[in-house]
Design a protein around this motif. Structure first.
Motif, PDB file in Angstrom:
ATOM      1  N   CYS A   1      53.691  71.321 -15.311  1.00 59.50           N
ATOM      2  CA  CYS A   1      53.665  70.581 -14.091  1.00 59.50           C
ATOM      3  C   CYS A   1      54.945  70.522 -13.627  1.00 59.50           C
ATOM      4  N   LEU A   2      55.163  70.297 -12.098  1.00 60.44           N
ATOM      5  CA  LEU A   2      56.493  70.272 -11.435  1.00 60.44           C
ATOM      6  C   LEU A   2      56.608  68.745 -11.187  1.00 60.44           C
ATOM      7  N   ALA A   3      57.393  67.863 -11.666  1.00 58.70           N
ATOM      8  CA  ALA A   3      57.696  66.546 -11.229  1.00 58.70           C
ATOM      9  C   ALA A   3      58.872  66.529 -10.337  1.00 58.70           C
ATOM     10  N   GLN A   4      58.605  66.055  -9.108  1.00 57.39           N
ATOM     11  CA  GLN A   4      59.748  65.511  -8.275  1.00 57.39           C
ATOM     12  C   GLN A   4      59.839  64.085  -7.950  1.00 57.39           C
ATOM     13  N   LEU A   5      60.804  63.361  -8.255  1.00 58.15           N
ATOM     14  CA  LEU A   5      61.172  62.058  -8.062  1.00 58.15           C
ATOM     15  C   LEU A   5      62.109  61.695  -6.995  1.00 58.15           C
ATOM     16  N   ARG A   6      62.077  60.539  -6.302  1.00 60.41           N
ATOM     17  CA  ARG A   6      62.728  59.899  -5.461  1.00 60.41           C
ATOM     18  C   ARG A   6      63.118  58.499  -5.772  1.00 60.41           C
ATOM     19  N   LEU A   7      64.416  58.187  -5.777  1.00 57.44           N
ATOM     20  CA  LEU A   7      64.689  56.651  -6.242  1.00 57.44           C
ATOM     21  C   LEU A   7      64.777  55.713  -5.419  1.00 57.44           C
ATOM     22  N   ILE A   8      63.993  54.665  -4.943  1.00 60.68           N
ATOM     23  CA  ILE A   8      64.030  53.962  -3.772  1.00 60.68           C
ATOM     24  C   ILE A   8      64.921  52.806  -4.099  1.00 60.68           C
ATOM     25  N   ARG A   9      65.931  52.330  -3.295  1.00 62.75           N
ATOM     26  CA  ARG A   9      66.932  51.213  -3.584  1.00 62.75           C
ATOM     27  C   ARG A   9      66.650  50.091  -2.457  1.00 62.75           C
ATOM     28  N   ASP A  10      67.143  48.983  -2.875  1.00 64.27           N
ATOM     29  CA  ASP A  10      67.012  47.754  -1.935  1.00 64.27           C
ATOM     30  C   ASP A  10      68.380  47.709  -1.078  1.00 64.27           C
ATOM     31  N   GLU A  11      68.434  46.842  -0.154  1.00 70.12           N
ATOM     32  CA  GLU A  11      69.600  46.863   0.815  1.00 70.12           C
ATOM     33  C   GLU A  11      70.954  46.870  -0.119  1.00 70.12           C
ATOM     34  N   ALA A  12      70.988  46.187  -1.223  1.00 72.94           N
ATOM     35  CA  ALA A  12      72.204  46.096  -1.964  1.00 72.94           C
ATOM     36  C   ALA A  12      72.557  47.397  -2.773  1.00 72.94           C
ATOM     37  N   GLY A  13      71.607  48.373  -2.871  1.00 68.93           N
ATOM     38  CA  GLY A  13      71.829  49.489  -3.495  1.00 68.93           C
ATOM     39  C   GLY A  13      71.158  49.420  -4.910  1.00 68.93           C
ATOM     40  N   ASN A  14      70.383  48.240  -5.274  1.00 71.25           N
ATOM     41  CA  ASN A  14      70.045  48.345  -6.615  1.00 71.25           C
ATOM     42  C   ASN A  14      68.562  49.127  -6.552  1.00 71.25           C
ATOM     43  N   PRO A  15      68.452  49.971  -7.755  1.00 71.05           N
ATOM     44  CA  PRO A  15      66.882  50.476  -7.897  1.00 71.05           C
ATOM     45  C   PRO A  15      65.824  49.569  -7.650  1.00 71.05           C
ATOM     46  N   MET A  16      64.910  50.010  -6.961  1.00 67.82           N
ATOM     47  CA  MET A  16      63.678  49.277  -7.140  1.00 67.82           C
ATOM     48  C   MET A  16      62.539  49.794  -7.527  1.00 67.82           C
ATOM     49  N   GLU A  17      62.268  51.204  -7.073  1.00 66.96           N
ATOM     50  CA  GLU A  17      61.127  51.854  -7.522  1.00 66.96           C
ATOM     51  C   GLU A  17      61.377  53.306  -7.801  1.00 66.96           C
ATOM     52  N   MET A  18      60.707  54.253  -8.402  1.00 67.97           N
ATOM     53  CA  MET A  18      60.641  55.542  -8.593  1.00 67.97           C
ATOM     54  C   MET A  18      59.476  56.153  -7.999  1.00 67.97           C
ATOM     55  N   LEU A  19      59.635  56.926  -7.090  1.00 64.86           N
ATOM     56  CA  LEU A  19      58.211  57.461  -6.299  1.00 64.86           C
ATOM     57  C   LEU A  19      58.384  59.114  -6.759  1.00 64.86           C
ATOM     58  N   GLY A  20      57.203  59.696  -6.826  1.00 63.21           N
ATOM     59  CA  GLY A  20      57.266  61.069  -7.145  1.00 63.21           C
ATOM     60  C   GLY A  20      55.711  61.737  -7.272  1.00 63.21           C
ATOM     61  N   TYR A  21      55.673  62.770  -7.406  1.00 62.78           N
ATOM     62  CA  TYR A  21      54.656  63.850  -7.428  1.00 62.78           C
ATOM     63  C   TYR A  21      54.407  64.607  -8.534  1.00 62.78           C
ATOM     64  N   LEU A  22      53.397  64.984  -9.038  1.00 59.58           N
ATOM     65  CA  LEU A  22      53.025  65.968 -10.195  1.00 59.58           C
ATOM     66  C   LEU A  22      52.152  67.040  -9.308  1.00 59.58           C
ATOM     67  N   ILE A  23      52.546  68.078  -9.706  1.00 59.94           N
ATOM     68  CA  ILE A  23      51.623  69.363  -9.139  1.00 59.94           C
ATOM     69  C   ILE A  23      51.593  70.376 -10.504  1.00 59.94           C
ATOM     70  N   ASP A  24      50.338  70.774 -10.575  1.00 55.15           N
ATOM     71  CA  ASP A  24      50.203  71.923 -11.618  1.00 55.15           C
ATOM     72  C   ASP A  24      50.499  73.383 -11.337  1.00 55.15           C
ATOM     73  N   ILE A  25      51.653  73.651 -11.933  1.00 50.27           N
ATOM     74  CA  ILE A  25      52.398  75.083 -11.795  1.00 50.27           C
ATOM     75  C   ILE A  25      51.868  76.064 -13.048  1.00 50.27           C
ATOM     76  N   SER A  26      50.674  75.808 -13.579  1.00 49.28           N
ATOM     77  CA  SER A  26      50.688  76.572 -14.495  1.00 49.28           C
ATOM     78  C   SER A  26      50.256  78.069 -14.310  1.00 49.28           C
ATOM     79  N   ASN A  27      49.380  78.223 -12.930  1.00 47.34           N
ATOM     80  CA  ASN A  27      49.332  79.515 -12.398  1.00 47.34           C
ATOM     81  C   ASN A  27      50.534  80.106 -11.825  1.00 47.34           C
ATOM     82  N   ARG A  28      51.691  79.175 -11.471  1.00 42.88           N
ATOM     83  CA  ARG A  28      52.721  79.981 -11.018  1.00 42.88           C
ATOM     84  C   ARG A  28      53.534  80.415 -12.121  1.00 42.88           C
ATOM     85  N   LYS A  29      53.390  79.801 -13.240  1.00 41.10           N
ATOM     86  CA  LYS A  29      54.175  79.940 -14.510  1.00 41.10           C
ATOM     87  C   LYS A  29      53.513  81.374 -14.918  1.00 41.10           C
ATOM     88  N   GLN A  30      52.223  81.556 -15.188  1.00 43.27           N
ATOM     89  CA  GLN A  30      51.714  82.710 -15.389  1.00 43.27           C
ATOM     90  C   GLN A  30      52.015  84.004 -14.516  1.00 43.27           C
TER      91      GLN A  30
END
Length: 872
Positions: free
Chosen positions: A501-530
């Motif tokens: 799997c290829l996982a890509q994450l983006r960190l979401i912060r509030d106005e004060a710059g504190n971490p609020m949430e991590m957003l991301g996606y997973l994609i199957d790269i087994s074929n690409r690895k092969q």
């Protein structure tokens, strides 16, 4: 005892003697006259003094001027009596006479003035009438006294009313700008006492008036100055209270008194404090401006649905002026169907005291159909009863469309998330990084449903490949530093196998710059690895093929630096791979070939061509030149950016040497062939010269003419060989140039003046003829032009000869030769003619597989279509 004369009586006085001599200076007689005249003079002087005093005290007396004349008359008369005493001892009779003359003039003037005065004086009342009048006056006086008492009572009543009224009542002197009277409300309104206002002096009012109201107040007083006694004027202005605040006053004034000249002296008025009312009006105006300025449409309806108030937005929506809406019923402005089905039911609920909300589509005349949010609010009177409805309409069409678009977008997004191969997820940015959301398509990827990830925060960590778990968790530190992180790792499926799997994450912060949430996606790269593994194996095979290829192969950077070189390439140029990696292809390219090579490189980089091939020279390491055949193509990345060139070379030095030998041999043959054409032309020229010499020795004109024609035909053939050996191409000649030279020779041969016979040649510059076609074609042109020069024009006649050559639709040569001369003889038949020239034209046309047509409509034109000659 007689009185002795005065000491001055003996002085000369124009010969006169004192008047005392007439009395013989008898004492008694002299004193009698002196005392009498002195008494009269005293009385005469006293009477005017009394009269003047009387007049001064009674300026109201009628005819007061007559008393003044009496006083002057009596005064001058007294003066004459004094002069009578003076002349007893002094003979000043001229002076005495002059004073008497003045007295006479005054007396006569007084008498004359009395004449018209007597009738007026006779009209005065008699003593009896005066007594009757006096009695009447006493009665009137008694009545006036009673009236005064009554008025005093009324004044006390008026004062009581003035003091008890809530209004300020005043009498104001507009001449002196003083307050003559004011009731007790003045201190309440302004805080100033009557004494303080008096102490302010003249113009106190303008001292207290607000600066912005001084000019309007001055204009108000100017209007009062021209007002009638019954006119009532009014004004609103601000006056400063003793506490420094300004109070709004409303004054109503009328004229109270005037001067003798009729000017307004005093005004009577009343004023009330309208400060609260003005503040309320200003607030009301502010509310009205807010209502007018709002983008919401606002209306007030009475209980019969009639418009009472509408704002500008509502009018704009309906595209109507205010006067066409106010007073109309709602269904007269809105569509009846809209009113009955959409508005009236909710209006009736509002009229019953309920606030109602509604969202619906409505159609307006000015803006079309809009989706509006309607608020119906009951309008209540002061007693709390509902007398109408306030309706606010807010255009939320854009919001409605946005909501609909968002709803569609959400549906599409939900579909994409559920059916996409990409798994969307969010995690907590702290602790065990447990999942807070994961799309349902994770089950298709890993076999685990989404609830398994949400129920157990350690679920995804537990399913990481053991070799990568620690590295993945450590890599999350990059996310908190850069707000972005991606990683490739393996997750265990429900069947026990692992999925890349290829996982890509983006960190979401509030106005004060504190971490609020991590957003991301997973994609199957087994074929690409092969695929990458297969590509790795393919690259390995390519490296082997690259290294051992029979042709030279190299990869070159876009700036010309060698990146990799195989063994065959090194053998061609004599350099080792390490040596070439320190060089660029420009450094080993022959200077004469470098510009062309770089031009190709530029075209490939700019995408004009995909690859190129050229022959060029490299410098061998030992210094000699190596000829190679170069083939180049460009490799680009997925973003279409240039990566490197792939160059293939073959050593063609031996072939280039063989070509050089062949070229040298060919050049020798070309020289030989040109020499042959030159000698043929010279031989034809010799034969032509023999014809000319033979013609000169003959006496028969007919024979001489035939020899001349033969000479021209030889010249036409010789000119072809001349053109060939002068040309770089020995296989063909330029038709346009050949015709130009041939016709020039014929014009000179027949001594034709170019100003009398004009030659027009229209031949395409791209038409070329080979030797086999050029000879018959040249003879045809020679015969037709020669005949035109000999027979078409009479001596002295002017004309035109034209030659045109072009390609037919089938690509054959079409030759048109004509003149505008007298034309062929009547009865001329081409098939029956015995003319050598005409027969020659037909034979040569047949050799060229052509057709011949003659047009005799305007002169003569020969049109030959020669199918053997193909024109490009």
């Amino acid at each position: 005892m007689p009185i002795s004369p005065s000491p001055w009586s003996n002085l000369p006085s124009l010969g006169y003697i004192p008047h005392g001599h007439c009395f013989l200076w008898q004492t008694d007689l002299v004193y009698l006259h002196v005392l009498s005249d002195a008494g009269i003079a005293l009385a005469y002087f006293s009477i005017p003094v009394i009269l003047f005093y009387f007049i001064r005290k009674r300026p109201d007396l009628p005819f007061s001027w007559i008393f003044t004349l009496f006083g002057l008359f009596i005064l001058s008369g007294g003066t004459t009596h004094l002069m009578a005493i003076w002349t007893l001892w002094h003979p000043d009779y001229w002076q005495s006479g002059g004073i008497k003359a003045v007295t006479a003039v005054v007396s006569l003037f007084t008498a004359m003035e009395m004449v018209p005065l007597v009738p007026q004086v006779l009209q005065f009342s008699s003593p009896e009438q005066l007594r009757a009048a006096n009695d009447a006056l006493q009665q009137i006086n008694a009545a006036l006294q009673a009236e005064i008492i009554d008025r005093q009572g009324k004044e006390r009543l008026v004062n009581q009313i003035a003091e008890t009224t809530p209004d300020l009542i005043y009498i104001y002197d507009v001449q002196e700008h003083l307050n003559r009277y004011s009731n007790s409300k003045l201190p309440e309104l302004l805080g100033y006492s009557h004494t303080e206002l008096q102490d302010m002096g003249s113009g106190f009012l303008f001292q207290l008036v607000h600066p912005d109201d001084r000019e309007p107040l001055q204009q108000y007083f100017e209007r009062l100055a021209g007002a009638g006694d019954g006119d009532l004027l009014e004004i609103e202005y601000r006056v400063r209270h003793c506490d420094g605040e300004y109070r709004w006053l409303y004054s109503r004034d009328k004229v109270f008194s005037r001067t003798k000249t009729g000017q307004v002296k005093e005004i009577l008025g009343n004023a009330i404090d309208i400060t609260s009312r003005r503040h309320y009006e200003e607030q009301l105006q502010r509310y009205e401006r807010i209502v007018e300025a709002t983008t919401n449409a606002i209306i007030l309806l009475d209980d019969t649905y009639r418009y009472q108030i509408v704002n500008a937005t509502y009018l704009r929506w309906h595209d109507r002026p205010r006067q066409d809406v106010i007073g109309q019923r709602l269904p007269q402005v809105m569509a009846e169907a809209q009113f009955e089905s959409l508005l009236q039911p909710r209006l009736d609920r509002c009229m019953a005291g309920e606030m109602v909300q509604q969202k619906t589509w409505l159609t307006f005349a000015g803006i079309g159909q809009k989706f509006v949010n309607i608020t119906y609010s009951p309008y209540r009177e002061a007693d709390g009863n509902v007398s109408g409805a306030v309706i606010s309409l807010h255009d939320i069409t854009a919001l409605k469309q946005a909501e609909d678009a968002l709803r569609r977008e959400e549906a599409r997004l939900q579909y994409l998330v559920s059916h996409s191969p990409v798994v969307i997820f969010s995690c907590k940015p702290y602790g065990d990084y447990g999942a807070t959301f994961i799309s349902e398509n994770v089950e298709a990827l890993l076999g685990w449903d989404a609830q398994a990830f949400l129920a157990d925060s350690q679920f995804w960590v537990d399913h990481l490949h053991p070799d990568e778990a620690e590295q993945v968790l450590a890599g999350l530190a990059n996310l908190f530093r850069d707000d972005f992180y991606f990683h490739e790792y393996r997750l265990r499926r429900d069947d026990g196998t692992y999925c890349w799997c290829l996982a890509q994450l983006r960190l979401i912060r509030d106005e004060a710059g504190n971490p609020m949430e991590m957003l991301g996606y997973l994609i199957d790269i087994s074929n690409r690895k092969q695929t990458e593994e297969q590509l790795r194996q393919s690259e390995e095979r390519f490296r082997v093929a690259f290294r051992d290829a029979a042709v030279g192969v190299a990869t070159v950077s876009p700036d010309g630096k060698f990146l990799s070189i195989n063994r065959s390439f090194c053998e061609v140029v004599g350099y080792s791979e390490d040596e070439l990696c320190q060089l660029t292809f420009q450094e080993i390219t022959h200077p004469d070939d470098l510009d062309a090579d770089l031009a190709y490189v530029r075209q490939v980089l700019e995408g004009e061509i995909r690859s190129y091939q050229m022959e060029k020279r490299y410098f061998h390491k030992q210094g000699h030149v190596v000829w190679i055949l170069l083939s180049v193509s460009l490799v680009r990345d997925v973003m279409d950016s240039p990566l490197y060139f792939i160059a293939q070379i073959s050593d063609i030095s031996d072939r280039k040497w063989a070509e050089a030998q062949l070229q040298a041999s060919l050049q020798e043959k070309m020289v030989l062939l040109k020499e042959i054409h030159h000698r043929v032309k010279n031989n034809l020229q010799v034969i032509s010269s023999l014809f000319r010499l033979q013609a000169r020795s003959l006496n028969n004109p007919e024979l001489r003419k035939h020899l001349g024609e033969g000479q021209n035909r030889l010249r036409a053939m010789a000119l072809i060989h001349e053109k060939l050996y002068q040309s770089d191409n020995l296989s063909r000649i330029d038709l346009a140039g050949y015709i130009q030279d041939l016709t020039g020779y014929l014009f000179r041969s027949y001594t034709v003046n170019h100003q009398r016979v004009i030659l027009r040649i229209e031949v395409d510059k791209t038409i070329f003829l080979d030797v086999d076609a050029a000879v018959p074609c040249g003879l045809i042109i020679n015969e037709i032009v020669s005949n035109a020069l000999k027979y078409a024009f009479d001596p002295g006649q002017t004309g035109t000869i034209w030659i045109q050559a072009k390609a037919s639709e089938q690509g054959h040569l079409v030759l048109m030769i004509g003149d505008n001369g007298k034309g062929l003889p009547d009865g001329f038949d081409l098939k029956k003619t015995r003319s050598l020239g005409m027969n020659l034209i037909q034979d040569l046309t047949g050799q060229l597989r052509g057709t011949l047509a003659i047009d005799r409509s305007q002169g003569t034109q020969f049109t030959l279509t020669l199918r053997r000659i193909q024109v490009a």
